[in-house]
Design an enzyme around this catalytic site. Structure first.
Site, PDB file in Angstrom:
ATOM      1  N   THR A  37       0.842  -1.201   0.000  1.00 12.08           N
ATOM      2  CA  THR A  37       0.000   0.000   0.000  1.00 12.08           C
ATOM      3  C   THR A  37       0.875   1.249   0.000  1.00 12.08           C
ATOM      4  OG1 THR A  37      -1.674  -1.215   1.227  1.00 12.08           O
ATOM      5  CG2 THR A  37      -1.921   1.164   1.151  1.00 12.08           C
ATOM      6  N   LYS A  89       7.755   7.340  20.802  1.00 10.27           N
ATOM      7  CA  LYS A  89       8.044   8.115  22.017  1.00 10.27           C
ATOM      8  C   LYS A  89       6.755   8.531  22.720  1.00 10.27           C
ATOM      9  CE  LYS A  89      12.032   9.976  19.579  1.00 10.27           C
ATOM     10  NZ  LYS A  89      12.369  11.058  18.676  1.00 10.27           N
TER      11      LYS A  89
END
Lengths: 142, 307
Positions: free
Chosen positions: B52, B80
């Site tokens: 994709t 994070k």
């Protein structure tokens, strides 16, 4: 207890019998430091039996929550012992932070600050779906 | 800002217009070679997907544009703990359009609500994958010449298969179509799709566990992979993954003009021997996906006033 026994406050009337407590919890009325009465199984000509909630203080109530739990309920605003407004309730198009999406794959499960928003997708069947993952609402929780 | 989150956000006319653009791109690629000059597509893929992402990147390059990319969640700020909202606000400063894949359902809507540029949902968990459906529609149109009066077989994982749900939504808009839902009992089409889409609109459908039985009736056969990543329980995945394998023996009873589709990647659902059969359309589907992504990028950038 009668409606006119409240000086200034809110009376939620015509609650389907048995739904008063659920409404009390969803509206978080237990956290209020004001007199609140739930009257259950009151004889009603129209409904047979109904529940009533009386709040003896001029506080705003979330009409969307009432509309979600029991769209047939009415809200009476009382001031100086007079009925100043009678509100008929309808099912709200959107519910924001009333229900929580229980789908573990939904983005709301990992991003805690996102508002939990449900939209009415089928009024006749009273179906609400999460706007993010389209999971149907069930077991309403605050 | 117009984004592409779900197939239902697009009217039938809009989809047919995009198919028209895709067909024009196929016939006149040079006409579009500079349509997106100096424009940037950001591909944000927080879940593994090669094809994709490559399809979006190829689409943008063929329009003359450029691509900036986050290739995995581990290498991005999401690792994070940054929110989707913050990520797309930042990326909006660098790019003109976003293509995003994310493992959580509804992540694309959150992105679209926060980005200042168009967002294309390249798959949000098991929820929606609209550009796959655009690819499927162009394939059906090019192979069958119509969207009407077709018997469409959907086989495999109909429970978690987002491409299946979107294709049903899209093909329900046309008259005379019938659906044949072929799956093990554990992976049946969710009841809300059956109730809200098929029953609500009076679309005829049958449910079965046998692919062989219904094979002679089908005009389109859409095979799907049982996806490991959708299961919480490995045992269930292993038990169900090879329920259906399409081979030449099963195809013996199929129509001569059957259109065999698969969103890919396949694992074992279609025998490699089927690839040489003229009815196998799944690699054409890949190419059609690129053309429809080109048409979609053009549409969204035009509506945003970027091109």
């Amino acid at each position: 207890m009668n409606v006119d026994s409240i000086k200034t406050g809110v009376v939620i009337d015509h609650i389907t019998a048995g739904k008063g407590m659920q409404l009390y919890e969803l509206l978080n009325l237990g956290s209020l430091d004001v007199p609140v009465a739930i009257i259950q199984n009151v004889i009603s000509r129209k409904m047979g039996k109904k529940d009533i909630i009386k709040i003896d203080a001029d506080i705003p109530v979330d009409l969307n929550i009432i509309g979600y739990v029991d769209p047939g309920a009415t809200v009476n605003i009382i001031k100086n012992e007079k009925l100043i407004e009678k509100l008929n309730i309808d099912m709200p198009e959107r519910l924001v932070n009333v229900l929580k999406c229980y789908n573990p794959r939904c983005i709301t499960q990992t991003e805690q600050e996102l508002p939990h928003i449900f939209k009415l997708t089928n009024k006749e069947k009273q179906v609400y779906r999460c706007i993010y993952c389209e999971t149907q609402a069930k077991n309403p929780e605050v | 800002m117009r984004s592409a989150i779900d197939i239902v956000d697009f009217s039938t006319q809009e989809i047919e217009d995009m198919i028209g653009v895709a067909l024009d791109i196929i016939d006149n690629p040079d006409k579009y070679a500079h349509a997106c000059d100096r424009k940037k597509l950001a591909t944000l893929f927080f879940e593994p997907s090669t094809r994709t992402r490559l399809s979006f990147e190829a689409a943008m390059y063929e329009l003359g544009g450029n691509v900036i990319s986050v290739s995995s969640a581990n290498s991005s700020s999401a690792a994070k703990g940054e929110s989707v909202a913050d990520t797309v606000k930042v990326v909006s400063c660098y790019a003109d359009i976003i293509a995003m894949r994310h493992p959580k359902e509804g992540a694309a809507l959150v992105a679209a609500n926060n980005a200042t540029i168009p967002v294309i949902n390249a798959g949000d968990g098991g929820h929606c994958h609209p550009t796959q459906t655009f690819a499927d529609l162009l394939t059906i149109y090019r192979e069958k010449g119509t969207f009407e009066n077709l018997t469409i077989g959907l086989c495999g994982d109909l429970k978690f298969g987002r491409t299946v749900h979107s294709l049903i939504n899209a093909m329900c808009r046309y008259t005379g179509n019938k659906f044949v839902l072929i799956s093990p009992n554990e992976l049946k089409l969710p009841s809300y799709v059956k109730k809200d889409v098929l029953k609500e609109r009076g679309i005829p459908y049958v449910q079965t566990t046998s692919l062989e039985e219904v094979m002679p009736d089908l005009d389109v056969l859409y095979m799907t992979r049982v996806q490991r990543e959708r299961f919480f329980n490995e045992e269930d995945y292993l038990r169900l993954k090879d329920t259906y394998v399409l081979d030449m023996k099963k195809l013996a009873r199929a129509k001569d003009d059957l259109c065999i589709m698969h969103p890919l990647p396949r694992v074992n659902e279609i025998s490699v021997a089927v690839d040489d059969d003229p009815r196998a359309c799944y690699f054409k589907q890949v190419l059609n996906g690129k053309y429809m992504r080109m048409a979609l990028i053009l549409k969204l950038l035009k509506e945003a006033g970027t091109i």
